[in-house]
Structure formats: structure tokens, C-alpha cells
Design an enzyme around this catalytic site. Structure first.
Site, PDB file in Angstrom:
ATOM      1  N   CYS A  13      45.926  42.524  42.567  1.00  0.00           N
ATOM      2  CA  CYS A  13      44.752  43.029  41.849  1.00  0.00           C
ATOM      3  C   CYS A  13      43.573  42.082  41.991  1.00  0.00           C
ATOM      4  O   CYS A  13      42.422  42.481  41.850  1.00  0.00           O
ATOM      5  CB  CYS A  13      45.091  43.262  40.391  1.00  0.00           C
ATOM      6  SG  CYS A  13      46.067  41.974  39.625  1.00  0.00           S
ATOM      7  N   GLU A  72      45.242  45.980  32.178  1.00  0.00           N
ATOM      8  CA  GLU A  72      44.589  45.374  33.350  1.00  0.00           C
ATOM      9  C   GLU A  72      44.646  46.414  34.455  1.00  0.00           C
ATOM     10  O   GLU A  72      45.719  46.875  34.837  1.00  0.00           O
ATOM     11  CB  GLU A  72      45.324  44.089  33.745  1.00  0.00           C
ATOM     12  CG  GLU A  72      44.535  43.214  34.717  1.00  0.00           C
ATOM     13  CD  GLU A  72      44.826  43.556  36.165  1.00  0.00           C
ATOM     14  OE1 GLU A  72      43.986  44.251  36.789  1.00  0.00           O
ATOM     15  OE2 GLU A  72      45.868  43.145  36.680  1.00  0.00           O
TER      16      GLU A  72
END
Length: 989
Positions: free
Chosen positions: A782, A748
Site C-alpha cells: 500500500c 487503511e
């Protein structure tokens, strides 16, 4: 109080209630209800809503968004989008037009908009103070008193909070001036030979301070109290009464404690022209009333308590369900009514200390109050009845005719900010259990309407949760979680600067080098000294994991899951302590740190359950042959974790591997290695076998490449920057000497996340959602919003409110209760983000740089406007409190801009246009799309998290297929025939 059906008290209550019903049925309707004798469109809208639940939802959604629509064509289009599928003859005929801008579309838009406006006028006393005064004067002619409430936008900035106070000061002055010309009405203007205030206003305490928060109780109370004092001083000068409303449950305790404190001050202790509110639908309302009685006795001078049922039942129920909290409201309407009657009795019994304002449209509830007042011979000054403007007006008139003092709660203001109030009234009127609906619209017999309510036996616990049951975050509106958190911070501070070494093959190992992990809010404070693993120790960790894999993979999924469940239980027991370490080591404010712990707990339990589901082989047998499909673990898993979710993400990556039967080498981020060590402590205490989990803190550049390229590593799980992730992906693809497998990489790698705000958006929600998403944890998630893409018609209004809301955020050390924006992680990040801001000045306009503390790794929350879609600010991940605002001319352009980056992680849309929502669902290129809410805070199982494009590779964390990446599927077929025979179940023998 349990009422016996045949008791004298109950007979008196029913006698009074019957009188109100009879009087209301035969009496002249007041001016508020007279027009309903003709069946107008607004009446038809209400009738349609009451006849069909799904239509009601769609209709009220349309009504909610109507004030924001700027043209008749837009209104017509939304009418068709919301209501075009409704099978209602009259409505279908109205919507029978081909184009929204056609003459028939224009007529439909005008007709419906007028009907909704007329509907709003039933419940809202006017657009402005002049109209409100006219409504008040009409009420006074009908011998009804009033209290005036100013409708307004949600207070989301200190500018708006200051405006709210000033508008009330002006309102009181205008009302006081107008009252000078009013003729006195004895029934409402005096009692027991004493004059009553002619003017009363109702205010909301939370609107005095935009950051009103029980977690920051002391500061919130101090800020609000000063506004209360200003208001009460001016009210005394003008002879105006002031009543304080009650709002959401989260504000209740802070509201009550603040008001009690101020009203005990010498300056205000003798004031009796002040009131506060209790909500009967709350399970703890009797406890609150007892507290008020004790307080009022100490005070020595009465105040008024407005007793209402409560206006946020749906919201409170849903919020409690979603958060896994105790449900503060009663489940059943009958329980609320029963509790309300008990509160009424108790309140009136204490009329010497608290004066009662009984707010209800339920005739039985009103009759209980009147019967009790008569029984106790309560003086007229000490109680009154209250109802809402436009609701139950015939009952109000009946009570007036019976000699009761009736006060009407009158909201006024523009339609857009008043729409939330209107929707609550419409929901109340059309609910199946509404007394007004049952009595007026359905004509239920009085015997049924006046039955004594029955109290439910549930206690607010044990709500049925469908699917995975996540851990509940701490409810910081309650005192105990706040006290435990404060205590934990103090205890953790007493244990700072200890040493944490790597843990390899079940034992701690010493290192030659150490790293000081510091508090980013206060860099001189060392949180812990972390031993840095060498390359040789990294090799030892992989070897230990490889050896342990032989046994661990043979351990049943249930045994592995039991260890993880025990770890989850230990995390729950250590919740406050773990959150405190997060606050101090990475600068994450307490509420978000607490949620970090919850997510880690959820990962342990969820992945354990998922593996138990996956362990059962799938069989597809045919006569003479068995076919079995099952999974086996891959091998040694390297976990490289980030610092921004220092507990949740590492735990999630590690326990997924462990649940699947893999062994783990865990390399945490240097900045969050102490928290990682706490995770290791939990796993060891839970009974993880030696070598199965190896804790390997170290410098990424030194041991990371060796671990990634190690031939005995089968799987690499990474969360971090795109640059590092892509390098890992490339290195892992290279087959090393002796390596007999291809490595799987799950990565990720961040995002450049956008929220679109279209012209139909609720700007109250949109501004709050963008601010929280962009500046929560200083923009270091994020999933954080770094681009707000705003359609041109609402751009200016949105930016103005966005800037002030952001300016109002409390920026400071993470361990301060009121902090909403803390520091960035370290000096390197601080310098990098500030460099981005400097470069951004060359491409766009800075409209806000909020002040920050001088010490600590703080970066000013910064907003840029006039940002070009292809500019650096709009394309590069900055990972800090920096927001780029981009103007779009159309929804098509907004979607194009949103999709115009290399990333595809999270995105959001604020809109009340069904076609825009449908298009975003289909075309917004993100892994997690959030509609009409913030874009951070994904929950395990509910919102499995992960993106695509350059945001990452792999299935979503916390989702149903995440564990499959940690497993190798196998198919096994056996021929069961022997010498031409085989057992065929069910065949004739």
C-alpha cells in the site's frame, strides 16, 4: 599483540615514527601540499569545518550537492540555505547578498565553487585519464608508485556494470601504453633484483554486477567471477597488476570467497600481481586474515593484502544501530589502531604467503610496519606502504626518503561521481580523532601521538537503543541466516497441502467447504487447504468473543501484555519457518518476508508496552475531591486483514485489540489464510484464553457483510481496497436492531504514492529508492511508489538510469534467492493489472516491460513515461509493478501533482535543497513522508504508519495513539467530604 611501552620493539617503533615526523616537518612539501602555505578559501573552508561540528555537517552537505547545481544562482541560493545561519565572520561576509542572481551572489557562487573544486583536486588525481597520467608521472618523479581507481556512479544496472568493466579494460590499455615512455625508478619499479609492474589498478568487485547480494551468493559469485577472469586475462597481456578493494561489510564475505575461488583456478593460481583488501576497523578482521593465510598456503603463490583502517565507519555503525545487528566495527579509534597493529604483525610474519601493503596515514601505524619488517628482515618485494592521494603527503615523502616503497592510491574521474569519495576524505581529515588533524592542524606533541593504542573491551553487542527496541531482521550477509532460511523452506515444503480449519471458542471446527491456497510463483503447488467458515460459524465466533470479553476485559494489562510478549518470543523462535510460509503462500521474496515477521514481533511487544503505559489512571485531585481518568476496552473487535503483509498487518491489528482488552474475530484474506492459521497457532501456544481470539477464514463476500453489520461488534479494523473500505464504513454507520453503541471503524485503504525527484537530487540514491519502492514485492505494498515526479533538468538522465536499473532486476519465483520481483498474488490480480497496462498504452509511452517467467502469476515490471497528471495511470491505484513517470517544470508544479489525487498515504522526496525539503515537510499531503530514502518499510514506533484523505481513517499503526482507538475513556469523580470534613494532605492538624 600487546606492546610493552618499554620494550625494545616499542622503542624501535617510536624511533622510526619520530624520524618520520621530524623528516616531514623540516622537509620540502610535495607538489600536493605546496600550495597550502597560502591561506586560500579552500583552506578556510576546512578550518571552519574543524572548528564547528554543526557547521561541518552543513558545509559537507552543501559540498555533496554542489556538482548537481546547474547555475551560479542555484549555487548562491544553496549557499545561503545551508550556511546562512553560520556565525563565522569570513563566511557571513561572503554570503551577504540579497538575491541569489545578484552580482554579489554570482561572485559568492563563483568563489565558493572554485574553492570546492580546488579542494577536490587535492584528493582526486584528475577528471580524465590524461590528467590522471600527468599526476602519476609527477608522483613517479617523487619516487612514488601508484594504483589508479576509477570513480564512477554507483552501479545500479547491468548496462553500468558492463561499462565499468570496459572502462577498466580501456584504462589498463592506456596506462600500459603510457608506461612505455616512463623512465624506470629503481625504488618503486624493482625489488630484490626483480622488476615490479609499472601499472596497478584498483577495482570494486560489486561494480561488476548490479544485483550483487550475499543472499544470492552463488549467482552473484558466478556473475562476478566471469568479469574477474576477463579483467585478469587482459591485465596479464598488458603486464598490469590488479588490486580488489573492499567496500561495505555486507559485501565482505562474498568478496573474499569469490576472490579466493577464482584465484585458486589453474589459470590464475600462479598469479602474484593480484591483491585484495582487509579493513582493520572490523572486529572479525583477524579471523579473516587467518583464513587468508591458510588459503594462501594452499594456493602456493602469494598475493598482496592491502591492510587499511576502513572508510565506512559511520555508515557501518549507523546501519548496525538501525537494524539492531551486531556492530561489525570497533567503537573506538584506538581499538581500530590496536587491531591494525596486531594485523600488521601477523601479516608480515607470513610474508612468504601474503605480501603486505600497509595503507595508513597514522605515523605510528607506518612505523610499526617498518619496525616489524626490519626485525623480521623481510625482503623489499614483500611489503610496501600505501597512502591516499592528497593526504599525508609530507609523511609519504618522509617514508620515501627513508628508502621505503610508497604507493599512492589515486582516484580519478568527474566531480559528481567522485563527490562521495571527496566527502569521505573530508570527514576523515576533519574528524577529532584523525591522526592528520591532531598532528598537522593541532600540533599535538609526539609523545601523545605515538602512544600505543588500547583495545576496547566491548564486543559489538549491547548498543544502547533509545526508546522501543524493535526485532532485528536477519542479516543475510552472514552464512548462518541464509542456511537457516534455506532449511526452513525445505521443511515447510514437506508440510504443504495440510488442512487448516476455523478456530472458534478455543477449538477447531470443521467446515463444509474448503479453499486451496496456492503458491503464486507456482500455482499448481497447493500450500494448504483452508476450511471456509459459514455464516452460522461467524455468528458463533462473535458469540464466543462476546462471552469471553467479560473475563478478558478484567485481565490486567500486564497479564495481557505477557501473553503477547510470549507470542513475540515464539514468532522469533519460528522466524525462518514463518518467513518460508510467507514466501510460498503470497510470493513475497525472502528478505521482505523476514521483515514481515519482524514487524509482527514488534507489534506484539510494542502494543503490550503501550497498554501497560495507558493502564495507569491519570489523577487530578483537589481538596475534597478525587478525579480519575482511565480507559476501558470497547468490546468485540472484527479484524479484516489483507494478504500483502500477510503476517505483520493482521498481527498488528489483532494484538492491538487484544492488548487493549478487547476480544477478536479475525477474518483473514483468502489468499493468505494459511499464514493466518500460523498466527493462530502462535497465539494458542502463548496461552490466549478460549474465545478471546477466534480465527475465521472464509469468503469475504459471504461472511464479511454479516460480521460488519453484527450488532455485537463494537470495532472494525480493516486494511484493503478503497471500495471495500468505504462500503464497510457505510454499513458500520447503520444502527442495527438491538445495537446500543456506535461502531468505530479503523480503515487503511491504499494510496497513489509519489516520489518527487528534484534537480539537486542524488540520482544514485533516487533511482535505487524509486526502483525498490515501486517494484519491491511486485508493487503490491500500500506504500509502494506508483508515480515518480521528476523535475525537467534531470528528467532524461533519471529515466535512462531508472529503465536500465529496473531491467536489471531479477524477476522470478519468490523462493529463489536472487529474486527481487516475484509474482502478483493471483490470476485475478494478474488480469486486472495487465488490463491497466493495456489501457495505459492509450495515454502514455511504455519505455520498459521487463521479461517474466511463463508460469506463475507474473506481471512484467512496466514503466510509463509522458504520463499526464490527471490520467488514469496517475490517479488510480493499480497495485502492481507499474510505475508512471511524470515530468514537472518546477518544484511548485511537482508538489501540486503529488497532492493531486484522492489519496494521502505515503510520499517521498529526493533533494539536497533545504528549502525544498522544508516545503515538502509542510505541504506534501501524506501521512508518511520519506526524504532521501525509499517510501516503503515503515518500522513500528519509528515510522508509525497511516494516511488520510481516501487513504484511510484512524490513527497510525505502531504509533503512540493507536491503542486509544480501541479504548473508551472514562472520567470518575468522587466527593470525599463527609459532614464538612475531608483529609487535606499537608494541612496543619
Amino acid at each position: 599483540m600487546v606492546v610493552q611501552v618499554g620494550s625494545a620493539y616499542e622503542l624501535k617503533t617510536r624511533e622510526i615514527a619520530q624520524a618520520i615526523l621530524v623528516q616531514g616537518a623540516r622537509g620540502e612539501r610535495s607538489f600536493l601540499g605546496a600550495l597550502r602555505d597560502q591561506m586560500r578559501l579552500d583552506d578556510k573552508l576546512m578550518n571552519w569545518a574543524m572548528g564547528n561540528d554543526s557547521l561541518r555537517v552543513q558545509l559537507f552537505r552543501f559540498v555533496d550537492g554542489l556538482p548537481s547545481l546547474r547555475s551560479k544562482a542555484e549555487i548562491a541560493r544553496h549557499l545561503q540555505e545551508y550556511l546562512g545561519e553560520a556565525e563565522v565572520p569570513g563566511l557571513k561576509g561572503l554570503l551577504n547578498f540579497s538575491k541569489p542572481d545578484s552580482p554579489t551572489g554570482q561572485i559568492a557562487a563563483t568563489t565558493v565553487a572554485t574553492a570546492v573544486e580546488t579542494l577536490a583536486r587535492r584528493y582526486i588525481a584528475g577528471d580524465n585519464i590524461q590528467q590522471a597520467i600527468k599526476s602519476i608521472e609527477r608522483l613517479r618523479k617523487e619516487r612514488m608508485a601508484f594504483t589508479l581507481d576509477l570513480l564512477g556512479e554507483a552501479v545500479i544496472s547491468e548496462v553500468e556494470a558492463e561499462s565499468y568493466l570496459n572502462r577498466y579494460l580501456d584504462l589498463m590499455a592506456q596506462l600500459a601504453q603510457a608506461s612505455k615512455s616512463w623512465s624506470r625508478v629503481p625504488q618503486i619499479d624493482e625489488a630484490d633484483g626483480e622488476p615490479l609492474p609499472l601499472v596497478q589498478v584498483s577495482v570494486k568487485l560489486s561494480a561488476f554486477y548490479s544485483q550483487f547480494d550475499a543472499l544470492d551468493a552463488a549467482s552473484s559469485a558466478a556473475k562476478v567471477s566471469e568479469k574477474i577472469r576477463i579483467l585478469l586475462r587482459r591485465a596479464r597481456e598488458l603486464g598490469t597488476a590488479v588490486h580488489f578493494d573492499m567496500e561495505q561489510y555486507a559485501h565482505k564475505d562474498l568478496t573474499l570467497s569469490t576472490l579466493k575461488s577464482v584465484l585458486l583456478e589453474d589459470e590464475f593460481r600462479t598469479r602474484t600481481d593480484v591483491g585484495l583488501t582487509l579493513q582493520g576497523y572490523l572486529r572479525d578482521s583477524q579471523q579473516d586474515l587467518e583464513g587468508l593465510i591458510t588459503w594462501a598456503k594452499e594456493r602456493g603463490h602469494p598475493v598482496t593484502v592491502r591492510l587499511v583502517k576502513g572508510a565506512y565507519w559511520d555508515q557501518e555503525t549507523i546501519k548496525a544501530y538501525q537494524n539492531g545487528w551486531w556492530q561489525p566495527v570497533f567503537n573506538q579509534k584506538s581499538s581500530t589502531d590496536a587491531n591494525y597493529e596486531a594485523l600488521t604483525r601477523r601479516l608480515l610474519e607470513n610474508h612468504e604467503y601474503l605480501w603486505a601493503a600497509i595503507g595508513s596515514h597514522n605515523v605510528r601505524s607506518l612505523a610499526v610496519a617498518i619496525a616489524t619488517a626490519q626485525e623480521l628482515q623481510i625482503p623489499k618485494r614483500r611489503y610496501e606502504l600505501q597512502m591516499l592521494y592528497g593526504m599525508g603527503d609530507k609523511f609519504a615523502k618522509a617514508c620515501v626518503d627513508m628508502g621505503q616503497r610508497v604507493r599512492i592510491y589515486c582516484p580519478y574521474g568527474e566531480l559528481i561521481p567522485g563527490m562521495g569519495y571527496l566527502i569521505r576524505r573530508l570527514l576523515e581529515n576533519t574528524a577529532n580523532n584523525s591522526f592528520l588533524r591532531r598532528s598537522v592542524e593541532e600540533g599535538r606533541p609526539s609523545e601523545e601521538l605515538l602512544q600505543p593504542p588500547v583495545m576496547e573491551k566491548t564486543d559489538g553487542h549491547g548498543l544502547q537503543v533509545v526508546g522501543f527496541h524493535g526485532a532485528a531482521n536477519s542479516d543475510f550477509s552472514q552464512a548462518q541466516p541464509r542456511q537457516l532460511a534455506e532449511q526452513a523452506l525445505a521443511e515447510v515444503r514437506a508440510r504443504l497441502a495440510q488442512t487448516y480449519n476455523p478456530w472458534i471458542n478455543g477449538t477447531a471446527v470443521t467446515t463444509a467447504d474448503h479453499l486451496d491456497s496456492v503458491n503464486p510463483s507456482k500455482p499448481e503447488e497447493i500450500v494448504g487447504r483452508v476450511g471456509l467458515a459459514s455464516v452460522e460459524q461467524a455468528e458463533a465466533a462473535v458469540k464466543a468473543a462476546k462471552t469471553a470479553f467479560t473475563t478478558w476485559k478484567q485481565t490486567s494489562a500486564t497479564q495481557r501484555a505477557d501473553i503477547l510478549r510470549k507470542a513475540a518470543d515464539l514468532m522469533e523462535q519460528r522466524r525462518q519457518e514463518l518467513a518460508a510460509w510467507i514466501v510460498l503462500e503470497v510470493g513475497k521474496p525472502l528478505r521482505e518476508a523476514d521483515a514481515d515477521v519482524s514487524e509482527a514481533i514488534d507489534f506484539c511487544r510494542f502494543y503490550g508496552e503501550e497498554m501497560e503505559r495507558l493502564q495507569a489512571p491519570r489523577s487530578r485531585n483537589v481538596p475534597g475531591e478525587t478525579n480519575e481518568y482511565h480507559y476501558q476496552p470497547r468490546g468485540v473487535t472484527l479484524v479484516i486483514a489483507p494478504w500483502n503483509f500477510p503476517f505483520a498487518i493482521p498481527v498488528g491489528m489483532c494484538v492491538a485489540a487484544l492488548a487493549a482488552g478487547n476480544t477478536v474475530v479475525f477474518k483473514p484474506a483468502e489468499q493468505s489464510s494459511v499464514i493466518a492459521a500460523k498466527f493462530n497457532e502462535v497465539l494458542q501456544a502463548a496461552g490466549i484464553p478460549s474465545g478471546v481470539f477466534n480465527f475465521l477464514p472464509g469468503i469475504g463476500e459471504e461472511i464479511g457483510p454479516r460480521l460488519v453489520k453484527h450488532p455485537d461488534v463494537h470495532l472494525i479494523v480493516f486494511t484493503g481496497s478503497q471500495k471495500v473500505g468505504c462500503q464497510i464504513y457505510a454499513d458500520a454507520a447503520v444502527l442495527q436492531p438491538g445495537q446500543k453503541h456506535l461502531k468505530r471503524v479503523i480503515a487503511e485503504m491504499g494510496g497513489k504514492n509519489a516520489i518527487i525527484i528534484d534537480e539537486s537530487a542524488d540520482l544514485d540514491q533516487a533511482v535505487v529508492g524509486v526502483v525498490q519502492s515501486a517494484f519491491g514485492y511486485a508493487g503490491q505494498k500500500c506504500s509502494a511508489c506508483s508515480r515518480a515526479i521528476v523535475l525537467e533538468p534531470v528528467y532524461d538522465a533519471f529515466v535512462t538510469r531508472l529503465v536500465e536499473a529496473t531491467r536489471s532486476l531479477n524477476v522470478g519465483p519468490a523462493d529463489q534467492a536472487g529474486t527481487k520481483v516475484g509474482p502478483v498474488i493471483d490470476a485475478e490480480a494478474q488480469a486486472r493489472i495487465q488490463d491497466y497496462i493495456s489501457k495505459g498504452r492509450l495515454e502514455a509511452e511504455v519505455v520498459l516491460e521487463a521479461p517474466v517467467p511463463e508460469t506463475g502469476y507474473f506481471v512484467k515490471p512496466t514503466i510509463f513515461t509522458g504520463v499526464k497528471p490527471d490520467s488514469m495511470l496517475a490517479q488510480e491505484e493499480i497495485f502492481g509493478p507499474v510505475l508512471a513517470v511524470i515530468k514537472a517544470s518546477s518544484f511548485d508544479e511537482a508538489l501540486q501533482i503529488a497532492n493531486g489525487t484522492d489519496y494521502g498515504l505515503t510520499g517521498g522526496l529526493y533533494s539536497r535543497t533545504p528549502s525544498h525539503i522544508a516545503r515538502a515537510r509542510a505541504e506534501f499531503e501524506v501521512g508518511n513522508l520519506y526524504i532521501n530514502r525509499g517510501i516503503t518499510g515503515a518500522l513500528v514506533d519509528r515510522q508509525p504508519f497511516g494516511g488520510f484523505k481516501l487513504s484511510g481513517v484512524g490513527s497510525k499503526a505502531g504509533g503512540p495513539d493507536y491503542l486509544l482507538q480501541f479504548l473508551e475513556p472514562r472520567a470518575i469523580t468522587e466527593n470525599t467530604q463527609r459532614q464538612g470534613f475531608a483529609l487535606i494532605e499537608g494541612a496543619d492538624q
